[in-house]
Enzyme design. Sequence first.
Site, PDB file in Angstrom:
ATOM      1  N   LYS A 172       0.911  24.945  -4.410  1.00 17.68           N
ATOM      2  CA  LYS A 172      -0.229  24.262  -3.793  1.00 17.68           C
ATOM      3  C   LYS A 172       0.012  22.760  -3.808  1.00 17.68           C
ATOM      4  O   LYS A 172      -0.546  22.013  -4.619  1.00 17.68           O
ATOM      5  CB  LYS A 172      -1.521  24.631  -4.523  1.00 17.68           C
ATOM      6  CG  LYS A 172      -1.881  26.110  -4.369  1.00 17.68           C
ATOM      7  CD  LYS A 172      -3.117  26.488  -5.161  1.00 17.68           C
ATOM      8  CE  LYS A 172      -3.409  27.979  -5.019  1.00 17.68           C
ATOM      9  NZ  LYS A 172      -4.559  28.405  -5.823  1.00 17.68           N
ATOM     10  N   ARG A 223       0.820  -1.210   0.000  1.00 17.52           N
ATOM     11  CA  ARG A 223       0.000   0.000   0.000  1.00 17.52           C
ATOM     12  C   ARG A 223       0.854   1.259   0.000  1.00 17.52           C
ATOM     13  O   ARG A 223       0.527   2.234  -0.694  1.00 17.52           O
ATOM     14  CB  ARG A 223      -0.918   0.001   1.234  1.00 17.52           C
ATOM     15  CG  ARG A 223      -1.899   1.154   1.299  1.00 17.52           C
ATOM     16  CD  ARG A 223      -2.955   1.058   0.221  1.00 17.52           C
ATOM     17  NE  ARG A 223      -2.641   1.808  -0.986  1.00 17.52           N
ATOM     18  CZ  ARG A 223      -3.168   1.547  -2.159  1.00 17.52           C
ATOM     19  NH1 ARG A 223      -4.019   0.559  -2.327  1.00 17.52           N
ATOM     20  NH2 ARG A 223      -2.834   2.269  -3.215  1.00 17.52           N
ATOM     21  N   GLU A 267       2.252  40.333  -9.329  1.00 16.71           N
ATOM     22  CA  GLU A 267       0.866  39.946  -9.561  1.00 16.71           C
ATOM     23  C   GLU A 267      -0.030  41.180  -9.515  1.00 16.71           C
ATOM     24  O   GLU A 267       0.031  41.969  -8.578  1.00 16.71           O
ATOM     25  CB  GLU A 267       0.428  38.947  -8.487  1.00 16.71           C
ATOM     26  CG  GLU A 267      -1.029  38.521  -8.596  1.00 16.71           C
ATOM     27  CD  GLU A 267      -1.438  37.605  -7.462  1.00 16.71           C
ATOM     28  OE1 GLU A 267      -0.933  36.467  -7.421  1.00 16.71           O
ATOM     29  OE2 GLU A 267      -2.241  38.037  -6.610  1.00 16.71           O
ATOM     30  N   LYS A 309       2.564  40.282  -4.257  1.00 19.99           N
ATOM     31  CA  LYS A 309       1.108  40.188  -4.317  1.00 19.99           C
ATOM     32  C   LYS A 309       0.499  41.437  -3.679  1.00 19.99           C
ATOM     33  O   LYS A 309       1.221  42.328  -3.225  1.00 19.99           O
ATOM     34  CB  LYS A 309       0.638  38.911  -3.626  1.00 19.99           C
ATOM     35  CG  LYS A 309       1.213  37.652  -4.274  1.00 19.99           C
ATOM     36  CD  LYS A 309       0.523  36.403  -3.761  1.00 19.99           C
ATOM     37  CE  LYS A 309       1.057  35.178  -4.479  1.00 19.99           C
ATOM     38  NZ  LYS A 309       0.284  33.958  -4.150  1.00 19.99           N
ATOM     39  N   ASP A 361      -3.937  38.093 -12.589  1.00 14.44           N
ATOM     40  CA  ASP A 361      -4.668  37.196 -11.697  1.00 14.44           C
ATOM     41  C   ASP A 361      -6.170  37.427 -11.782  1.00 14.44           C
ATOM     42  O   ASP A 361      -6.662  38.526 -11.509  1.00 14.44           O
ATOM     43  CB  ASP A 361      -4.189  37.404 -10.257  1.00 14.44           C
ATOM     44  CG  ASP A 361      -4.803  36.407  -9.297  1.00 14.44           C
ATOM     45  OD1 ASP A 361      -4.803  35.200  -9.622  1.00 14.44           O
ATOM     46  OD2 ASP A 361      -5.276  36.825  -8.229  1.00 14.44           O
TER      47      ASP A 361
END
Length: 288
Positions: A142, A109, A203, A174, A224
């Site tokens: 992410k 597994r 951004e 940002k 963005d």
Amino acid sequence: MTHRGYTEPVVSVEPDDFSSLVDLAWEEDLPSGDITTDSLFRNSEKTKAILLAKDAGILCGTDVIACLLKKTNHTIQYSPFLKDGARLGKGSKIGELYGNLSSILKTERILLNFIQYLSGIATNADLVVNKYPNLVILDTRKTLPGYRKLAKYAVHTGGGWNHRINLSDMAMLKDNHIAKAGSIETAVSLIRNQRPNHRIELEIDHLTQLNEAIKAMPDIILLDNFSDEDTKTAISLLKKEAPQILIECSGGITPEKLEFLSSFEGIGVSMGYLTHTVRFLDISLEIE
């Protein structure tokens, strides 16, 4: 594959990049042994098992196997048939394990979790890149904690491009950074003066910021969550006024949203989708 102004790609991984994850996985799955296997089989019993693809996709994560098998005191040998990056079809034989039956059952597994997950990311990237070859398909940060290097490697294995690996890799301004600095030009200037050898990405989330953004001359401008119409306007102006600045688009971009962006040649598109919306590739371990 060059980095096109972003980071150096993760072209390979080493045991130091995942050994701690293997240790955690082992302790998580076998805190006090395997009740089922330990009750049924003798430690001396040996067998062969085939790592088999049951779905089409891109293979990734096989470097983890050797590290995992060390946890079994080398009671299993692995013979690879295919390497990372191989294109799998249903029924493709990836490799063969031979050795202690109990050890194979205990590692099954954990081994599959790594291979299926990373192959799923590589397959995600491959599908998008092949459908939209004129775009620079980028990953994001992410990723699951601890899996950053592996996930970025999987994206690269599938033909995608790596964005910054971590916060130390390049500067990315940002809205909160800009608000605190006072203006776009001030923020870019402060970083340029203190870190002249690092790339700066800026951004912006509104077309009204574009002229100031161009004047500040960052290396990359990220649009963005722009509407389609504003995206057209921004890209046209950037290519005319500052062709040396790389253009990137982001903001909840899924494969369905790429059709519109593919009309613009060579722009970057960062997609958290590549690593956070992943279906494990169907791979099994078949004991013979």
